[in-house]
Design a protein around this motif. Structure first.
Motif, mmCIF file in Angstrom:
data_model
loop_
_atom_site.group_PDB
_atom_site.id
_atom_site.type_symbol
_atom_site.label_atom_id
_atom_site.label_comp_id
_atom_site.label_asym_id
_atom_site.label_seq_id
_atom_site.Cartn_x
_atom_site.Cartn_y
_atom_site.Cartn_z
ATOM 1 N N PRO A 38 0.832 -1.285 0.097
ATOM 2 C CA PRO A 38 -0.119 -0.141 0.728
ATOM 3 C C PRO A 38 0.391 1.166 0.046
ATOM 4 O O PRO A 38 0.301 2.559 -1.118
ATOM 5 N N HIS A 160 -6.389 -9.337 1.591
ATOM 6 C CA HIS A 160 -5.429 -9.422 2.405
ATOM 7 C C HIS A 160 -6.635 -7.985 3.304
ATOM 8 O O HIS A 160 -7.229 -6.822 3.203
ATOM 9 N N PRO A 161 -6.777 -9.101 4.462
ATOM 10 C CA PRO A 161 -7.538 -7.945 5.377
ATOM 11 C C PRO A 161 -6.707 -6.693 5.535
ATOM 12 O O PRO A 161 -7.216 -6.479 6.743
ATOM 13 N N ARG A 162 -5.438 -6.926 5.777
ATOM 14 C CA ARG A 162 -4.869 -5.968 6.562
ATOM 15 C C ARG A 162 -4.407 -4.809 5.523
ATOM 16 O O ARG A 162 -4.180 -3.775 5.532
ATOM 17 N N VAL A 163 -5.471 -4.712 4.288
ATOM 18 C CA VAL A 163 -5.505 -3.886 2.770
ATOM 19 C C VAL A 163 -6.551 -3.013 3.055
ATOM 20 O O VAL A 163 -7.773 -4.248 3.429
ATOM 21 N N PRO A 164 -6.559 -2.071 2.746
ATOM 22 C CA PRO A 164 -8.476 -1.086 3.109
ATOM 23 C C PRO A 164 -8.963 -1.687 1.880
ATOM 24 O O PRO A 164 -8.503 -2.020 0.297
ATOM 25 N N SER A 165 -11.007 -2.085 2.441
ATOM 26 C CA SER A 165 -11.762 -2.957 1.236
ATOM 27 C C SER A 165 -11.449 -1.441 0.225
ATOM 28 O O SER A 165 -11.692 -0.510 0.412
ATOM 29 N N HIS A 167 -9.363 -1.209 -2.016
ATOM 30 C CA HIS A 167 -8.089 -0.706 -2.783
ATOM 31 C C HIS A 167 -7.789 -1.639 -4.179
ATOM 32 O O HIS A 167 -7.294 -2.642 -3.368
ATOM 33 N N GLN A 170 -5.847 -5.023 -2.465
ATOM 34 C CA GLN A 170 -6.237 -5.571 -1.313
ATOM 35 C C GLN A 170 -6.519 -7.301 -1.706
ATOM 36 O O GLN A 170 -6.139 -8.182 -1.553
#
Length: 186
Positions: A38, A160-165, A167, A170
Motif C-alpha cells: 500500500p 488481504h484483511p490488512r489492506v483497505p477495502s 484498494h 487488496q
C-alpha cells in the motif's frame, strides 16, 4: 527456542543487527521495491517492522532473516518464514516471503534464499506446508514462487484483511508447497 540461521553459496540468512536498520529503512522507502504494498515505509515504520521481526524470532525461533551477500557483507534484503499474522481461511499457516533491494533483482538471490528457507521449514521446523501470497500484478514474485516448486491455489485467493477495502492491492493470489512436493523436487 534457539535462533535458527542458514546460508547458501552466496548468501547468509542471519539474525538482525542494530546496524542493519539504515539498509532496511532504505529498502522499505524505495517506491519501486514497495510498489506491490500500500505504501513505502518511513524510518520509524521500518524500526517498528524490525522490532516485530525480532519478536517473532524470540517467540518462534525463526522469522524473516537479514539477507546478506557473503562476498561483500552487504545487506541486500529480507527473506524467510513467519506465522501468518492475520485472519484468513488458510490460517494458522507459515508463509515464506522476500524483499530485495533493486540493485540485486534478477540475479537469482530471491530464489536461492527462498530455497534455503524451505529447507529450514521442512528439515528443521518439520512443517507440513508453506504458503506464499502477493498481489496478482507482482509477476516477478510469483515467478520465484513457481521456481521453488510452489503451486497456485486459485481457490485460496483472498482479499488481504490488512489492506483497505476496495484498494487495488487488496486482492491476493495464494501459492502453496507441501513437504511431499518439496521432497519430490529435490
Amino acid at each position: 527456542m534457539p535462533l535458527i540461521e542458514t546460508s547458501t553459496e552466496r548468501l547468509l540468512l542471519r539474525a538482525w543487527r542494530d546496524s542493519d536498520l539504515p539498509a532496511l529503512a532504505a529498502l522499505n522507502a524505495d517506491v519501486e521495491v514497495m510498489r506491490h504494498f500500500p505504501a513505502p515505509m518511513d524510518a520509524e515504520q521500518s524500526a517498528q517492522l524490525l522490532a516485530r521481526i525480532r519478536a517473532h524470532f524470540d517467540e518462534h525461533g525463526f522469522g524473516f532473516w537479514a539477507l546478506e551477500r557473503r562476498d561483500t557483507g552487504e545487506l541486500i534484503g529480507v527473506t524467510g518464514l513467519a506465522q501468518v499474522g492475520f485472519d484468513a481461511p488458510f490460517v494458522p499457516a507459515v508463509e515464506i516471503g522476500w524483499r530485495l533491494a533493486r540493485a540485486h533483482w534478477r540475479q537469482g538471490y530471491a530464489g536461492e534464499a527462498a530455497r534455503a528457507s524451505l529447507a529450514v521449514a521442512f528439515e528443521q521446523l518439520g512443517l507440513d506446508e508453506v504458503l506464499s501470497f502477493t498481489v496478482p500484478a507482482n509477476l516477478p514474485s510469483q515467478a520465484v514462487m513457481r521456481s521453488i516448486g510452489m503451486q497456485r491455489d486459485e481457490s485460496g485467493d483472498f482479499l488481504h484483511p490488512r489492506v483497505p477495502s476496495g484498494h487495488p492491492l487488496q486482492p491476493h493470489v495464494l501459492y502453496r508447497i507441501s513437504r511431499e512436493q518439496w521432497e519430490a523436487q529435490r
